[in-house]
Write a protein that holds these residues in place. Structure first.
Motif, short mmCIF file in Angstrom:
data_model
loop_
_atom_site.label_atom_id
_atom_site.label_comp_id
_atom_site.label_asym_id
_atom_site.label_seq_id
_atom_site.Cartn_x
_atom_site.Cartn_y
_atom_site.Cartn_z
N GLU A 26 0.80 -1.17 -0.10
CA GLU A 26 -0.03 0.02 -0.06
C GLU A 26 0.90 1.28 0.05
OE1 GLU A 26 -3.38 2.72 0.17
OE2 GLU A 26 -3.19 0.59 -0.23
N CYS A 30 0.84 4.01 -3.03
CA CYS A 30 0.38 5.42 -2.79
C CYS A 30 1.53 6.20 -1.99
CB CYS A 30 -0.77 5.13 -1.55
SG CYS A 30 -2.32 4.28 -2.45
N TYR A 34 0.98 9.89 -3.33
CA TYR A 34 -0.06 10.48 -2.59
C TYR A 34 0.43 11.47 -1.46
CZ TYR A 34 -3.82 10.57 0.94
OH TYR A 34 -4.73 10.94 1.80
N GLU A 35 1.81 11.47 -1.02
CA GLU A 35 2.12 12.38 -0.10
C GLU A 35 2.38 13.68 -1.16
OE1 GLU A 35 5.04 10.77 3.13
OE2 GLU A 35 5.55 9.77 1.20
N THR A 75 -7.93 15.36 1.65
CA THR A 75 -7.07 14.23 1.52
C THR A 75 -8.00 12.79 1.42
OG1 THR A 75 -7.37 13.92 3.96
CG2 THR A 75 -5.43 15.18 3.61
N ALA A 79 -7.03 10.38 -1.89
CA ALA A 79 -6.88 8.91 -1.81
C ALA A 79 -7.86 8.05 -2.37
CB ALA A 79 -7.00 8.75 -0.17
N ARG A 80 -9.07 8.54 -2.43
CA ARG A 80 -10.21 8.04 -3.22
C ARG A 80 -9.67 7.74 -4.93
NH1 ARG A 80 -16.28 9.52 -2.87
NH2 ARG A 80 -17.00 8.55 -4.89
N CYS A 84 -6.16 4.76 -3.03
CA CYS A 84 -5.46 4.39 -1.74
C CYS A 84 -6.32 4.19 -0.69
CB CYS A 84 -4.62 5.48 -1.24
SG CYS A 84 -3.30 5.88 -2.64
N TRP A 86 -8.04 5.04 2.82
CA TRP A 86 -8.23 6.40 3.91
C TRP A 86 -9.01 5.80 5.13
CZ3 TRP A 86 -11.23 9.70 6.29
CH2 TRP A 86 -10.76 10.94 6.60
N ASN A 88 -4.85 6.43 6.32
CA ASN A 88 -3.83 5.53 6.23
C ASN A 88 -2.76 6.17 7.21
OD1 ASN A 88 -2.39 7.22 4.45
ND2 ASN A 88 -3.71 6.66 3.00
N VAL A 91 -1.70 9.40 5.90
CA VAL A 91 -2.45 10.47 6.40
C VAL A 91 -2.27 11.24 7.93
CG1 VAL A 91 -5.11 11.21 6.78
CG2 VAL A 91 -4.27 10.26 4.75
#
Length: 150
Positions: A26, A30, A34-35, A75, A79-80, A84, A86, A88, A91
Motif C-alpha cells: 500500500e 500510494c 499520494y504524499e 486528503t 486517496a479515493r 488508496c 483512507w 492511512n 494521512v
C-alpha cells in the motif's frame, strides 16, 4: 462455508508478516505520489487559508473548523482518486505535521487558555479574603467578651 467468505477469513487469520507486507505494498503504491498530491493540492490551499486567518485565531475552533474539514476532505478525495486506503499511516503523519506547525500552542479544548474577566475573577478573590477577616474579627471580639459566658 461460502466461497465469498474465504478472503475475509484469510484476512482475519493472516499472520502479522502478511499484514506488514500488504501495508508495504500500500505504501509503495500510494506513498510518494499520494504524499506529493496531498502536499500540492490539500496543504497548499490550507496554508493559504491559514495565512489569511490571523495567527491569534488559529486555536479558536469556530474559526478553523471549516478549513480543517476541507483539508480532511481533500486528503480523502485524493486517496479515493488514487485508489488508496483512507485513513492511512501517511494521512496520520500528514496531520501530525499539520498539528505540530499550526496547533502546537492550542489547549486540548481548542481554546487558548486565559484568565476569566475581572468581573468574574474579582468575587472569587474578594469573598474569601473578606470572610477570613470577618471571622478573625469575630474571634477576637468574642475572646474579649468571654467574662459574661459561663
Amino acid at each position: 462455508m461460502v466461497a465469498a467468505d474465504a478472503p475475509l477469513l484469510a484476512f482475519l487469520f493472516a499472520n502479522s508478516s502478511d499484514m506488514h507486507s500488504s501495508l508495504d505494498r500500500e505504501r509503495k503504491r500510494c506513498g510518494p505520489h499520494y504524499e506529493f498530491a496531498i502536499e500540492e493540492f490539500c496543504m497548499a490551499k490550507f496554508r493559504l487559508d491559514m495565512q489569511e486567518l490571523d495567527q491569534g485565531h488559529w486555536c479558536i475552533w469556530e474559526d478553523t473548523v471549516e478549513l480543517y474539514g476541507e483539508l480532511t476532505n481533500c486528503t480523502f478525495l485524493v486517496a479515493r482518486k488514487m485508489d488508496c486506503f483512507w485513513p492511512n499511516r501517511l494521512v496520520d503523519e500528514f496531520f501530525i505535521r499539520v498539528h505540530q506547525h499550526y496547533f502546537h500552542d492550542c489547549s486540548l479544548s481548542g481554546r487558548l487558555l486565559q484568565d476569566p474577566p475581572n468581573r468574574i475573577l474579582g468575587p472569587f478573590i474578594a469573598v474569601p479574603i473578606l470572610v477570613t477577616l470577618l471571622m478573625t474579627a469575630l474571634v477576637v471580639w468574642r475572646s474579649k467578651r468571654s467574662e459574661g459566658i459561663v
